[in-house]
Scaffold this motif. Structure first.
Motif, PDB file in Angstrom:
ATOM      1  N   LEU A 244       0.831  -1.204   0.000  1.00  0.00           N
ATOM      2  CA  LEU A 244       0.000   0.000   0.000  1.00  0.00           C
ATOM      3  C   LEU A 244       0.866   1.256   0.000  1.00  0.00           C
ATOM      4  N   GLU A 245       1.949   1.225   0.782  1.00  0.00           N
ATOM      5  CA  GLU A 245       2.858   2.377   0.817  1.00  0.00           C
ATOM      6  C   GLU A 245       3.522   2.577  -0.543  1.00  0.00           C
ATOM      7  N   ARG A 246       3.949   1.484  -1.158  1.00  0.00           N
ATOM      8  CA  ARG A 246       4.603   1.593  -2.466  1.00  0.00           C
ATOM      9  C   ARG A 246       3.667   2.182  -3.510  1.00  0.00           C
ATOM     10  N   LEU A 247       2.376   1.841  -3.399  1.00  0.00           N
ATOM     11  CA  LEU A 247       1.392   2.315  -4.371  1.00  0.00           C
ATOM     12  C   LEU A 247       0.744   3.635  -3.957  1.00  0.00           C
ATOM     13  N   SER A 248       1.189   4.183  -2.836  1.00  0.00           N
ATOM     14  CA  SER A 248       0.661   5.455  -2.310  1.00  0.00           C
ATOM     15  C   SER A 248      -0.845   5.397  -2.077  1.00  0.00           C
ATOM     16  N   ILE A 249      -1.317   4.266  -1.583  1.00  0.00           N
ATOM     17  CA  ILE A 249      -2.730   4.106  -1.229  1.00  0.00           C
ATOM     18  C   ILE A 249      -2.860   4.326   0.276  1.00  0.00           C
ATOM     19  N   PRO A 250      -3.610   5.323   0.702  1.00  0.00           N
ATOM     20  CA  PRO A 250      -3.711   5.600   2.141  1.00  0.00           C
ATOM     21  C   PRO A 250      -4.416   4.466   2.876  1.00  0.00           C
ATOM     22  N   THR A 251      -4.004   4.273   4.116  1.00  0.00           N
ATOM     23  CA  THR A 251      -4.628   3.229   4.928  1.00  0.00           C
ATOM     24  C   THR A 251      -4.673   3.687   6.375  1.00  0.00           C
ATOM     25  N   ARG A 252      -5.640   3.213   7.103  1.00  0.00           N
ATOM     26  CA  ARG A 252      -5.746   3.501   8.528  1.00  0.00           C
ATOM     27  C   ARG A 252      -6.422   2.322   9.213  1.00  0.00           C
ATOM     28  N   ARG A 253      -6.371   2.313  10.522  1.00  0.00           N
ATOM     29  CA  ARG A 253      -6.963   1.230  11.303  1.00  0.00           C
ATOM     30  C   ARG A 253      -7.957   1.788  12.306  1.00  0.00           C
ATOM     31  N   ALA A 254      -8.939   0.950  12.602  1.00  0.00           N
ATOM     32  CA  ALA A 254      -9.925   1.276  13.638  1.00  0.00           C
ATOM     33  C   ALA A 254     -10.197   0.015  14.434  1.00  0.00           C
ATOM     34  N   GLU A 255     -10.056   0.114  15.734  1.00  0.00           N
ATOM     35  CA  GLU A 255     -10.240  -1.047  16.623  1.00  0.00           C
ATOM     36  C   GLU A 255      -9.346  -2.206  16.192  1.00  0.00           C
ATOM     37  N   GLY A 256      -8.144  -1.877  15.728  1.00  0.00           N
ATOM     38  CA  GLY A 256      -7.191  -2.905  15.341  1.00  0.00           C
ATOM     39  C   GLY A 256      -7.414  -3.518  13.976  1.00  0.00           C
ATOM     40  N   LEU A 257      -8.448  -3.069  13.251  1.00  0.00           N
ATOM     41  CA  LEU A 257      -8.763  -3.627  11.939  1.00  0.00           C
ATOM     42  C   LEU A 257      -8.432  -2.609  10.849  1.00  0.00           C
ATOM     43  N   ARG A 258      -7.945  -3.131   9.722  1.00  0.00           N
ATOM     44  CA  ARG A 258      -7.613  -2.260   8.609  1.00  0.00           C
ATOM     45  C   ARG A 258      -8.903  -1.774   7.935  1.00  0.00           C
ATOM     46  N   VAL A 259      -9.083  -0.465   7.844  1.00  0.00           N
ATOM     47  CA  VAL A 259     -10.197   0.082   7.073  1.00  0.00           C
ATOM     48  C   VAL A 259      -9.851  -0.148   5.599  1.00  0.00           C
ATOM     49  N   THR A 260     -10.687  -0.927   4.914  1.00  0.00           N
ATOM     50  CA  THR A 260     -10.322  -1.433   3.588  1.00  0.00           C
ATOM     51  C   THR A 260     -11.187  -0.800   2.502  1.00  0.00           C
ATOM     52  N   SER A 261     -10.593   0.132   1.768  1.00  0.00           N
ATOM     53  CA  SER A 261     -11.265   0.749   0.621  1.00  0.00           C
ATOM     54  C   SER A 261     -11.232  -0.219  -0.558  1.00  0.00           C
ATOM     55  N   PRO A 262     -12.024   0.043  -1.615  1.00  0.00           N
ATOM     56  CA  PRO A 262     -11.942  -0.824  -2.799  1.00  0.00           C
ATOM     57  C   PRO A 262     -10.529  -0.908  -3.366  1.00  0.00           C
ATOM     58  N   GLU A 263      -9.792   0.211  -3.348  1.00  0.00           N
ATOM     59  CA  GLU A 263      -8.416   0.199  -3.848  1.00  0.00           C
ATOM     60  C   GLU A 263      -7.522  -0.666  -2.950  1.00  0.00           C
ATOM     61  N   ALA A 264      -7.713  -0.536  -1.636  1.00  0.00           N
ATOM     62  CA  ALA A 264      -6.926  -1.348  -0.713  1.00  0.00           C
ATOM     63  C   ALA A 264      -7.290  -2.822  -0.832  1.00  0.00           C
ATOM     64  N   MET A 265      -8.567  -3.114  -1.117  1.00  0.00           N
ATOM     65  CA  MET A 265      -8.990  -4.503  -1.253  1.00  0.00           C
ATOM     66  C   MET A 265      -8.300  -5.180  -2.426  1.00  0.00           C
ATOM     67  N   GLU A 266      -8.083  -4.435  -3.493  1.00  0.00           N
ATOM     68  CA  GLU A 266      -7.354  -5.004  -4.621  1.00  0.00           C
ATOM     69  C   GLU A 266      -5.943  -5.416  -4.197  1.00  0.00           C
ATOM     70  N   VAL A 267      -5.325  -4.600  -3.365  1.00  0.00           N
ATOM     71  CA  VAL A 267      -3.983  -4.930  -2.885  1.00  0.00           C
ATOM     72  C   VAL A 267      -4.036  -6.118  -1.938  1.00  0.00           C
ATOM     73  N   VAL A 268      -5.038  -6.160  -1.065  1.00  0.00           N
ATOM     74  CA  VAL A 268      -5.192  -7.296  -0.150  1.00  0.00           C
ATOM     75  C   VAL A 268      -5.297  -8.603  -0.939  1.00  0.00           C
ATOM     76  N   GLU A 269      -6.122  -8.601  -1.978  1.00  0.00           N
ATOM     77  CA  GLU A 269      -6.265  -9.818  -2.784  1.00  0.00           C
ATOM     78  C   GLU A 269      -4.959 -10.180  -3.482  1.00  0.00           C
ATOM     79  N   MET A 270      -4.267  -9.181  -3.990  1.00  0.00           N
ATOM     80  CA  MET A 270      -3.015  -9.430  -4.708  1.00  0.00           C
ATOM     81  C   MET A 270      -1.949  -9.983  -3.766  1.00  0.00           C
ATOM     82  N   VAL A 271      -1.828  -9.386  -2.581  1.00  0.00           N
ATOM     83  CA  VAL A 271      -0.755  -9.775  -1.668  1.00  0.00           C
ATOM     84  C   VAL A 271      -1.101 -11.061  -0.918  1.00  0.00           C
ATOM     85  N   LEU A 272      -2.289 -11.082  -0.282  1.00  0.00           N
ATOM     86  CA  LEU A 272      -2.658 -12.269   0.498  1.00  0.00           C
ATOM     87  C   LEU A 272      -2.924 -13.474  -0.395  1.00  0.00           C
ATOM     88  N   GLY A 273      -3.792 -13.278  -1.388  1.00  0.00           N
ATOM     89  CA  GLY A 273      -4.177 -14.399  -2.244  1.00  0.00           C
ATOM     90  C   GLY A 273      -3.121 -14.772  -3.258  1.00  0.00           C
TER      91      GLY A 273
END
Length: 297
Positions: A72-101
């Motif tokens: 996310l940092e490399r792609l300059s996609i902002p991210t934040r957490r709430a209650e220990g969970l990543r707030v996941t925007s559609p753009e961040a979700m694409e990265v989650v799928e790419m990295v995790l999956g």
């Protein structure tokens, strides 16, 4: 010669545990400190291969938060957490799928296969393995609902795919990405997903790898064994604090779902999974359903 003798003695000592758990399913939540360097990852992969060799049925559910953060940092996609969970925007979700999956999942699969295992990578969308809905998390301070974007809660785990893979001798390696009703992807907390998978497959053991020795008492000493009731009491009293609370809560959810025992281990220790399963004392904290001495465990 002494080294060979000790190796033989170690195998003999493990035989009762091998007999006890052969044919049983063990779900391991893998992530965090245990994934921080190549040596630890190799040690973990070897443990999984050995479990498979002796007839135990491992299922791996993994995380990958630091890897997602870096991308996310490399792609300059902002991210934040709430209650220990990543707030996941559609753009961040694409990265989650790419990295995790993709990246993380396939690296774990490749390591297990390199050491002689048979692993296959999945995410919760495959075969609709993990069905999810938008998270209904609330603020612990105000009780108000939190909008976490594409963070999901587990609605259901459908274990048929896992049973089919097990029948063919494969180790499932699962990225915690769930499928919504319309096929949309949800980012699910890895511990939560692993607990739900463990309950769905009626696991004998659910192992959570962490970066501490286990559940600690107020003086900092490791608690070797505790019941679910004792764990719940320790959370209420404040004896269990910080990041250990959600891990123990996931373990308790797995116990309520039918898992027999939960183990909280230090993933930084080489071969921690084997040491916990195949030794009398273990190296972490074991949480059991029934009262100790009641004969049920």
């Amino acid at each position: 010669m002494e080294g060979y003798i000790r190796k033989a003695e170690t195998l003999i000592e493990a035989l009762p545990y091998i007999r006890e758990f052969t044919g049983k399913t063990v779900v391991v939540k893998y992530g965090g400190a245990a994934m921080k360097d190549d040596g630890r990852m190799a040690s973990f992969a070897q443990d999984i291969v050995l479990l498979q060799y002796v007839g135990i049925r491992p299922v791996v559910v993994h995380g990958g938060g630091p890897q997602i953060d870096r991308m996310l940092e490399r792609l300059s996609i902002p991210t934040r957490r709430a209650e220990g969970l990543r707030v996941t925007s559609p753009e961040a979700m694409e990265v989650v799928e790419m990295v995790l999956g993709g990246t993380v999942n396939q690296r774990i699969v490749a390591l297990i296969n390199t050491f002689g295992g048979k692993a296959v990578g999945l995410c919760g969308k495959d075969g609709r393995l993990i069905l999810a809905s938008k998270s209904v998390a609330k603020s612990r301070e105000t009780g108000e609902p939190l909008d976490l974007g594409l963070v999901g809660d587990v609605k259901e785990v459908r274990p048929e795919l896992l049973r089919a893979l097990d029948a063919d001798g494969f180790v499932p390696v699962i990225a915690p990405i769930g499928a919504g009703e319309g096929g949309e992807a949800y980012n699910i907390n890895g511990d939560t997903a692993a607990a739900a998978v463990a309950a769905a497959v009626s696991a004998e053991k659910f192992i959570l790898l962490t970066d501490v020795a286990g559940v600690l008492d107020p003086k900092g000493g490791r608690i070797s064994t505790m019941t679910g009731a004792e764990a719940e009491s320790a959370i209420r009293s404040g004896a269990i604090t910080g990041g250990m609370i959600p891990k123990v809560e996931c373990g308790l959810a797995a116990l309520r779902g039918g898992v027999r025992k939960v183990h909280v281990l230090d993933g930084r220790v080489p071969h921690s999974v084997l040491l916990e399963i195949f030794t009398d004392a273990g190296i972490g904290t074991e949480i059991v359903r029934a009262a100790r001495g009641a004969g049920a465990e």
